[in-house]
Design an enzyme around this catalytic site. Sequence first.
Site, PDB file in Angstrom:
ATOM      1  N   THR A 112      -2.347   8.781   3.053  1.00  0.00           N
ATOM      2  CA  THR A 112      -2.382   7.322   3.079  1.00  0.00           C
ATOM      3  C   THR A 112      -1.069   6.748   3.620  1.00  0.00           C
ATOM      4  O   THR A 112       0.012   7.315   3.382  1.00  0.00           O
ATOM      5  CB  THR A 112      -2.674   6.744   1.677  1.00  0.00           C
ATOM      6  N   SER A 147       1.966   3.215  -6.507  1.00  0.00           N
ATOM      7  CA  SER A 147       1.036   3.427  -7.633  1.00  0.00           C
ATOM      8  C   SER A 147       0.982   4.929  -7.921  1.00  0.00           C
ATOM      9  O   SER A 147       1.396   5.741  -7.084  1.00  0.00           O
ATOM     10  CB  SER A 147      -0.378   2.932  -7.295  1.00  0.00           C
ATOM     11  N   TYR A 149      -1.693   6.597  -7.955  1.00  0.00           N
ATOM     12  CA  TYR A 149      -2.595   7.139  -6.933  1.00  0.00           C
ATOM     13  C   TYR A 149      -1.803   7.504  -5.670  1.00  0.00           C
ATOM     14  O   TYR A 149      -1.905   8.616  -5.154  1.00  0.00           O
ATOM     15  CB  TYR A 149      -3.699   6.123  -6.585  1.00  0.00           C
ATOM     16  N   HIS A 150      -1.019   6.531  -5.165  1.00  0.00           N
ATOM     17  CA  HIS A 150      -0.273   6.800  -3.932  1.00  0.00           C
ATOM     18  C   HIS A 150       0.712   7.961  -4.124  1.00  0.00           C
ATOM     19  O   HIS A 150       0.959   8.736  -3.204  1.00  0.00           O
ATOM     20  CB  HIS A 150       0.457   5.536  -3.461  1.00  0.00           C
ATOM     21  N   LYS A 153      -0.719  11.326  -3.403  1.00  0.00           N
ATOM     22  CA  LYS A 153      -0.834  11.651  -1.971  1.00  0.00           C
ATOM     23  C   LYS A 153       0.493  12.201  -1.441  1.00  0.00           C
ATOM     24  O   LYS A 153       0.506  13.048  -0.547  1.00  0.00           O
ATOM     25  CB  LYS A 153      -1.242  10.409  -1.191  1.00  0.00           C
TER      26      LYS A 153
HETATM   27  N1  USQ Z   1      -4.634  -7.573  -2.294  1.00  0.00           N
HETATM   28  C1  USQ Z   1      -4.735  -8.945  -2.429  1.00  0.00           C
HETATM   29  N2  USQ Z   1      -5.900  -9.444  -2.914  1.00  0.00           N
HETATM   30  C2  USQ Z   1      -6.966  -8.669  -3.239  1.00  0.00           C
HETATM   31  C3  USQ Z   1      -6.852  -7.273  -3.091  1.00  0.00           C
HETATM   32  C4  USQ Z   1      -5.663  -6.760  -2.616  1.00  0.00           C
HETATM   33  O1  USQ Z   1      -3.807  -9.694  -2.132  1.00  0.00           O
HETATM   34  O2  USQ Z   1      -7.998  -9.207  -3.664  1.00  0.00           O
HETATM   35  C5  USQ Z   1      -3.394  -6.991  -1.734  1.00  0.00           C
HETATM   36  C6  USQ Z   1      -2.747  -5.933  -2.589  1.00  0.00           C
HETATM   37  O3  USQ Z   1      -1.868  -6.511  -3.541  1.00  0.00           O
HETATM   38  C7  USQ Z   1      -2.040  -5.077  -1.553  1.00  0.00           C
HETATM   39  C8  USQ Z   1      -2.938  -5.190  -0.324  1.00  0.00           C
HETATM   40  O4  USQ Z   1      -3.763  -6.325  -0.538  1.00  0.00           O
HETATM   41  O5  USQ Z   1      -0.810  -5.627  -1.227  1.00  0.00           O
HETATM   42  C9  USQ Z   1      -3.812  -3.977  -0.089  1.00  0.00           C
HETATM   43  O6  USQ Z   1      -4.570  -3.722  -1.257  1.00  0.00           O
HETATM   44  P1  USQ Z   1      -5.951  -2.899  -1.182  1.00  0.00           P
HETATM   45  O7  USQ Z   1      -6.542  -2.883  -2.547  1.00  0.00           O
HETATM   46  O8  USQ Z   1      -6.785  -3.393  -0.056  1.00  0.00           O
HETATM   47  O9  USQ Z   1      -5.441  -1.450  -0.731  1.00  0.00           O
HETATM   48  P2  USQ Z   1      -4.617  -0.331  -1.525  1.00  0.00           P
HETATM   49  O10 USQ Z   1      -4.565  -0.563  -2.967  1.00  0.00           O
HETATM   50  O11 USQ Z   1      -3.311  -0.172  -0.819  1.00  0.00           O
HETATM   51  O12 USQ Z   1      -5.500   0.962  -1.310  1.00  0.00           O
HETATM   52  C10 USQ Z   1      -6.446   1.098  -0.238  1.00  0.00           C
HETATM   53  C11 USQ Z   1      -7.391   2.227  -0.588  1.00  0.00           C
HETATM   54  C12 USQ Z   1      -6.609   3.532  -0.664  1.00  0.00           C
HETATM   55  C13 USQ Z   1      -5.828   3.773   0.602  1.00  0.00           C
HETATM   56  C14 USQ Z   1      -4.945   2.578   0.909  1.00  0.00           C
HETATM   57  C15 USQ Z   1      -4.277   2.679   2.242  1.00  0.00           C
HETATM   58  O13 USQ Z   1      -8.067   1.944  -1.798  1.00  0.00           O
HETATM   59  O14 USQ Z   1      -7.516   4.609  -0.898  1.00  0.00           O
HETATM   60  O15 USQ Z   1      -5.006   4.910   0.459  1.00  0.00           O
HETATM   61  O16 USQ Z   1      -5.769   1.380   0.960  1.00  0.00           O
HETATM   62  S1  USQ Z   1      -2.661   2.005   2.201  1.00  0.00           S
HETATM   63  O17 USQ Z   1      -2.732   0.647   1.691  1.00  0.00           O
HETATM   64  O18 USQ Z   1      -2.146   2.055   3.536  1.00  0.00           O
HETATM   65  O19 USQ Z   1      -1.902   2.841   1.285  1.00  0.00           O
END
Ligand code: USQ
Length: 375
Positions: A112, A147, A149-150, A153
């Site tokens: 990720t 997190s 989770y992260h 990875k």
């Molecule tokens: N966020 C909002 N509002 C929401 C949901 C999320 O502002 O309703 C924000 C979060 O605080 C965060 C960002 O949007 O800053 C991304 O959150 P997300 O839930 O879309 O993504 P994340 O938790 O980072 O995890 C997702 C996948 C995970 C993958 C990751 C890629 O669930 O499996 O590893 O994206 S990355 O973000 O590049 O690590």
Amino acid sequence: MIRRRWDEELGISTLTPIRGIGERLAAWHAAGGARVDFVNCDVTDFPALLELFARVQPETIVHFGQQRSAPFSMIDRDRAALTLINNTLGNLNVLWAMREIVPDAHLVKLGTMGEYGTPNIEVEEGFITIEHKGRRDRLPFPKSPNSFYHLTKVADSDQIYFACRAWDLRATDLNQGVVYGLETDDTPADTALVNRFDYDGVYGTVLNRFCVEAALGYPLTVYGVGGQTRAFLNIKDTVRCIALAVEAAAVPGEFRVFNQFTEIFSVLELAKRVQHVAAAAGRAVTIDHLENPRVERETHYYSSVNTQLLSLGLEPHLLDDAAIGGLIEAADANQERIDRAQIAPTVQWSDPSRAMARGVRLNLRASGGAGVTAR
Ligand code: USQ
């Protein structure tokens, strides 16, 4: 398939009705898809994994068998431990089974972009050349995940890199950004092939959530100021990237890292785009800035390299109004399956009363002293 059990425990479910694996495979084969065999094997069960590898003798192993939600891993100690055991032990088992049964196979592992966090320098693809006190070395890019989770990875990447050095295994780590979208080129062939589409506060990713919220007329749930900037890709490109990594395999002893994304957006930028597309379709949608349940920088620099998959031939499906409109329509078509109670975020990274001070500290660090978050 463990997701179905976790969904039940959390009282959540996908927007789209997911059929059983038997029905999905039958639909795939009826649509003319290449033969797929299914074996139910828990990746944390090492003897079962050994037996499977011995029987199949895989040339390529695509390892996606992990708990993938950051909020899930932050619910409580048990979910953090479950994430850690499933992901880290599972990954370790895959490596040992490769070593014992198929040491020449190529491992394609889902990592990720969140492993890197949001550093104040450009993110490289896995490695960075550093000069320090007159000496120079190529080292793994520093990691700062947000997190448990992260964090798993990051541990996986370290394990795989070590196994490539120690045992001459070959592997590609696909450091994927946030995925959006529902359909791939294959799924429209039969309704039974539909992908899952999470919109709840635990599993839903941000753009998919905003589109469901727009369909419901629910204020878009931007966490904090919304300056959180992330790398994104369409689910269609996810599938293509795996194929590209498999076709151009790593060589023995090689550990490659591909940054798997096509575009970079801030959360607020996405909310505004969804609002704009919804307005054009006659839906008035507001943007809400919720107290951020996570501990993360809300205002920060973000830039990352992503040239390797592009140079292998990836042709990105970039985000346009039609893609956003299609997701809002898909949500609209499944209105009766949406549970509004699942939309608000429920998982707090830490004590909310400490959030303000923490937010200021995080953003001070990100900006080197200037540009404190507006909150
Ligand atoms: N966020 C909002 N509002 C929401 C949901 C999320 O502002 O309703 C924000 C979060 O605080 C965060 C960002 O949007 O800053 C991304 O959150 P997300 O839930 O879309 O993504 P994340 O938790 O980072 O995890 C997702 C996948 C995970 C993958 C990751 C890629 O669930 O499996 O590893 O994206 S990355 O973000 O590049 O690590």
